[in-house]
Write a protein that holds these residues in place. Structure first.
Motif, short mmCIF file in Angstrom:
data_model
loop_
_atom_site.label_atom_id
_atom_site.label_comp_id
_atom_site.label_asym_id
_atom_site.label_seq_id
_atom_site.Cartn_x
_atom_site.Cartn_y
_atom_site.Cartn_z
N ALA A 12 0.82 -1.21 0.00
CA ALA A 12 0.00 0.00 0.00
C ALA A 12 0.86 1.26 0.00
O ALA A 12 0.41 2.32 -0.45
CB ALA A 12 -0.92 0.00 1.22
N ARG A 13 2.11 1.14 0.49
CA ARG A 13 3.01 2.29 0.53
C ARG A 13 3.94 2.32 -0.68
O ARG A 13 4.87 3.13 -0.73
CB ARG A 13 3.83 2.24 1.81
CG ARG A 13 3.02 2.40 3.09
CD ARG A 13 2.76 3.85 3.44
NE ARG A 13 4.01 4.52 3.80
CZ ARG A 13 4.50 4.57 5.04
NH1 ARG A 13 3.82 3.99 6.04
NH2 ARG A 13 5.61 5.21 5.29
N GLY A 14 3.74 1.43 -1.63
CA GLY A 14 4.60 1.39 -2.80
C GLY A 14 5.93 0.72 -2.56
O GLY A 14 6.88 0.89 -3.34
N LEU A 15 6.02 -0.06 -1.49
CA LEU A 15 7.23 -0.81 -1.15
C LEU A 15 7.01 -2.29 -1.46
O LEU A 15 5.86 -2.74 -1.59
CB LEU A 15 7.57 -0.62 0.33
CG LEU A 15 7.76 0.84 0.76
CD1 LEU A 15 7.75 0.94 2.29
CD2 LEU A 15 9.05 1.40 0.19
N SER A 16 8.08 -3.05 -1.55
CA SER A 16 7.92 -4.44 -1.94
C SER A 16 8.88 -5.34 -1.18
O SER A 16 9.90 -4.90 -0.65
CB SER A 16 8.15 -4.61 -3.44
OG SER A 16 9.51 -4.37 -3.77
N ALA A 17 8.53 -6.61 -1.13
CA ALA A 17 9.40 -7.67 -0.63
C ALA A 17 9.75 -8.56 -1.83
O ALA A 17 8.88 -8.86 -2.64
CB ALA A 17 8.70 -8.47 0.45
N ALA B 185 13.31 -7.85 3.09
CA ALA B 185 13.30 -9.31 3.06
C ALA B 185 12.61 -9.81 4.32
O ALA B 185 12.97 -9.41 5.43
CB ALA B 185 14.72 -9.86 2.98
N ILE B 186 11.60 -10.67 4.16
CA ILE B 186 10.76 -11.09 5.29
C ILE B 186 10.88 -12.60 5.51
O ILE B 186 10.81 -13.38 4.55
CB ILE B 186 9.28 -10.73 5.04
CG1 ILE B 186 9.13 -9.23 4.80
CG2 ILE B 186 8.42 -11.17 6.23
CD1 ILE B 186 7.71 -8.83 4.42
N VAL B 187 11.02 -12.97 6.78
CA VAL B 187 10.89 -14.37 7.19
C VAL B 187 9.76 -14.44 8.21
O VAL B 187 9.81 -13.74 9.24
CB VAL B 187 12.18 -14.92 7.80
CG1 VAL B 187 11.98 -16.37 8.26
CG2 VAL B 187 13.34 -14.85 6.81
N ALA B 188 8.74 -15.23 7.94
CA ALA B 188 7.65 -15.46 8.89
C ALA B 188 8.01 -16.62 9.80
O ALA B 188 8.90 -17.41 9.50
CB ALA B 188 6.36 -15.75 8.15
N SER C 174 9.85 -14.15 -0.63
CA SER C 174 9.91 -12.93 0.19
C SER C 174 11.32 -12.58 0.66
O SER C 174 11.53 -11.51 1.21
CB SER C 174 9.00 -13.05 1.41
OG SER C 174 9.52 -14.00 2.33
N SER C 175 12.28 -13.50 0.45
CA SER C 175 13.63 -13.20 0.92
C SER C 175 14.71 -13.49 -0.12
O SER C 175 15.90 -13.36 0.18
CB SER C 175 13.95 -14.00 2.19
OG SER C 175 14.07 -15.39 1.90
N VAL C 176 14.34 -13.87 -1.32
CA VAL C 176 15.35 -14.20 -2.33
C VAL C 176 15.05 -13.43 -3.62
O VAL C 176 13.93 -13.00 -3.86
CB VAL C 176 15.38 -15.71 -2.63
CG1 VAL C 176 15.81 -16.48 -1.41
CG2 VAL C 176 14.03 -16.21 -3.12
N GLY C 177 16.10 -13.26 -4.43
CA GLY C 177 15.93 -12.61 -5.73
C GLY C 177 15.81 -11.12 -5.64
O GLY C 177 15.39 -10.45 -6.59
N ALA C 178 16.20 -10.53 -4.47
CA ALA C 178 16.08 -9.09 -4.30
C ALA C 178 17.28 -8.37 -4.86
O ALA C 178 18.36 -8.95 -5.01
CB ALA C 178 15.92 -8.75 -2.82
N THR C 179 17.12 -7.10 -5.15
CA THR C 179 18.25 -6.27 -5.51
C THR C 179 19.03 -5.95 -4.25
O THR C 179 18.60 -6.26 -3.14
CB THR C 179 17.76 -4.95 -6.16
OG1 THR C 179 16.88 -4.30 -5.24
CG2 THR C 179 17.02 -5.24 -7.45
N ALA C 180 20.18 -5.34 -4.40
CA ALA C 180 21.03 -5.07 -3.25
C ALA C 180 20.31 -4.21 -2.23
O ALA C 180 19.50 -3.34 -2.57
CB ALA C 180 22.31 -4.36 -3.70
N SER C 181 20.60 -4.45 -0.96
CA SER C 181 19.97 -3.68 0.12
C SER C 181 20.32 -2.20 0.00
O SER C 181 21.47 -1.85 -0.31
CB SER C 181 20.45 -4.22 1.46
OG SER C 181 19.90 -3.48 2.51
#
Length: 377
Positions: free
Chosen positions: A297-302, A307-310, A366-373
Motif C-alpha cells: 500500500a506504501r509502494g514498497l515491496s518484498a 526481506a521477510i521471514v515469517a 519474500s527473501s530471495v531474488g532481491a536487488t542489493a539492500s
C-alpha cells in the motif's frame, strides 16, 4: 458398600449387559468414579474382566500369553486383529492417552495429527481435549480424562509452564508438549520445538543475503515469544549486527483492538520507507502477511525493500508474495510425545527425557531474488 460387594455388582452388570461405564456405574452405586475405576483395575488384574477406555467389558476366554497378573509390570506388546503392535498395561488393557491442547485450528492440527499417527502405530487409543486457552478448562479436561481412566496425559499448558505446578499431582505419567517445564515441574518430561534455533536460522539467512538492519515483530501473547527473541538476538550477535540498528516491536493480543496492533506494523513500514529496516523476522504468518500488505500500500515491496521471514509456516506460502518461513516440526513433536510417554510407561525407571526438535527454514520469494539492500536514507 464394601469392596467385595462392589466387585460382585460390577461382574453382575457385565454378565447382564456385557459392558459398563465407570462414571455411570459409580453414580448408580453412590461412590466416586475413582473408587469404581480402582475396582475395575483390581478385577482386571484377577482376569475377571477387560478394561476399556472409560469402563470395562466382560472377558471372553483367557488372557493373552504373558498378560496374566504377576507376569510383569509396565507395558507389553500384543497384536491387534490387523497384526499391528498393541501397547497394553500390566493388566492386559489397551493403553489410552489423553492429549490436551489449547486449540485445534492454528498450529496444533499437525501436532495432533503426528500424535494420532504415532498412537495408531503403537496400538494406543488417543483422546483429544481442547482447553480453549483457559487454565480452568485445562484442569477440568485433565480431571475428566483421569476420571475416564486414561493411562497417561500429553499436555500443552496455557501460558508459561513456570507458573504451573498442577500437572505434578496428576497421579499418572504425563508429558509437556511445546512447553518447557518451569521450576514447579522440575521433573517433567517434554517435547518441544527449538524455537530459539529457528529464529537464529532466520537471522542467519537474512544476514547471508546482505541484510544489515534486521528487525523483529513479535506476538506479545505467545508463549514462544521469549525463545524467538532469544534466537533472534543470538543470530544478530553471530552476524556481528547491532541489535539497536532496527526496530524490535511487539504486537498487542488480538482482543485489544486494531489500533494497538496497527501501530507497530506502521512503524515497521515507516522504517522500511526510511531505509532503516531491510530485513525482518515476523512471528507469526498472519502478521507477516499484514505487513506485506502494508508495504504494498506504501509502494514498497518484498524482497527488494524488505526481506521477510515469517515464523510458524501455517499459511506463509499462500501470501501474495510467498513468504520464507520457519516451520516448527509439528508432526514430529506430536509423534515424539506419544513415543516418550509410551516409553515411560514401559520402563518407569528410565532416565527423564526432554527432547528439543529443530525447525526447518523454508525459503520462498519474500527473501530471495532481491536487488542489493539500500543504504539508510
Amino acid at each position: 458398600m464394601h469392596a467385595e460387594e462392589r466387585h460382585q455388582a460390577i461382574l453382575r452388570r457385565l454378565r447382564e449387559r456385557g459392558s459398563l461405564r465407570v462414571t455411570e456405574f459409580a453414580e448408580e452405586l453412590g461412590v466416586s468414579s475413582v473408587t469404581v475405576r480402582r475396582d475395575v483395575e483390581a478385577l482386571a488384574e484377577r482376569g475377571l474382566l477387560d478394561r476399556v477406555h472409560g469402563g470395562a467389558v466382560q472377558r471372553h476366554g483367557s488372557r493373552e500369553p504373558g498378560a496374566a497378573a504377576g507376569a510383569g509390570a509396565g507395558v507389553g506388546a500384543h497384536r491387534t486383529l490387523d497384526g499391528a503392535p498393541r501397547a497394553v498395561a500390566a493388566d492386559g488393557a489397551r493403553l489410552t492417552f489423553g492429549l490436551i491442547v489449547p486449540a485445534a485450528d492454528y498450529y496444533y492440527p499437525d501436532v495432533i495429527k503426528g500424535a494420532r499417527a504415532a498412537a495408531a502405530a503403537r496400538g494406543i487409543r488417543l483422546v483429544l481435549a481442547i482447553s480453549q486457552y483457559s487454565p480452568a478448562e485445562e484442569q477440568t479436561q485433565a480431571a475428566q480424562l483421569l476420571d475416564d481412566g486414561v493411562d497417561g496425559l500429553l499436555i500443552t499448558p496455557c501460558g508459561p509452564a513456570a507458573d504451573q505446578g498442577w500437572p505434578a499431582g496428576l497421579g499418572v505419567p504425563y508429558l509437556l508438549v511445546e512447553r518447557r517445564p518451569g521450576p514447579g515441574l522440575a521433573d517433567a518430561e517434554s517435547v518441544v520445538t527449538d524455537h530459539a534455533a529457528g529464529a537464529l536460522a532466520a537471522v542467519r539467512h537474512l544476514a547471508g543475503l546482505g541484510r544489515r538492519r534486521i528487525g523483529l515483530l513479535l506476538r506479545e501473547d505467545s508463549p514462544h515469544t521469549p525463545l524467538v527473541e532469544e534466537g533472534y538476538l543470538a543470530g544478530l550477535a553471530a552476524a556481528g549486527l547491532d541489535p539497536e540498528a532496527a526496530p524490535r516491536l511487539r504486537l498487542a493480543p488480538p482482543g485489544t483492538g486494531p489500533a494497538g496492533r496497527a501501530a507497530p506494523i506502521e512503524r515497521f513500514t515507516d522504517a522500511v520507507a526510511a531505509g532503516t529496516l531491510d530485513g525482518a523476522l515476523v512471528h507469526n504468518d498472519h502478521d507477516a502477511i499484514v505487513l506485506l500488505q502494508r508495504l504494498r500500500a506504501r509502494g514498497l515491496s518484498a524482497p527488494d525493500d524488505l526481506a521477510i521471514v515469517a515464523y510458524d509456516d501455517e499459511v506463509a506460502a499462500l501470501a501474495d508474495i510467498p513468504l520464507t518461513a520457519v516451520a516448527p516440526p509439528k508432526l514430529a513433536v506430536g509423534a515424539s510425545a506419544v513415543g516418550l510417554l509410551a516409553d515411560r510407561l514401559a520402563d518407569p525407571g528410565r532416565p527423564g527425557h526432554r527432547l528439543a526438535i529443530l525447525p526447518e527454514l523454508r525459503v520462498r520469494e519474500s527473501s530471495v531474488g532481491a536487488t542489493a539492500s539500500r543504504p539508510p536514507g
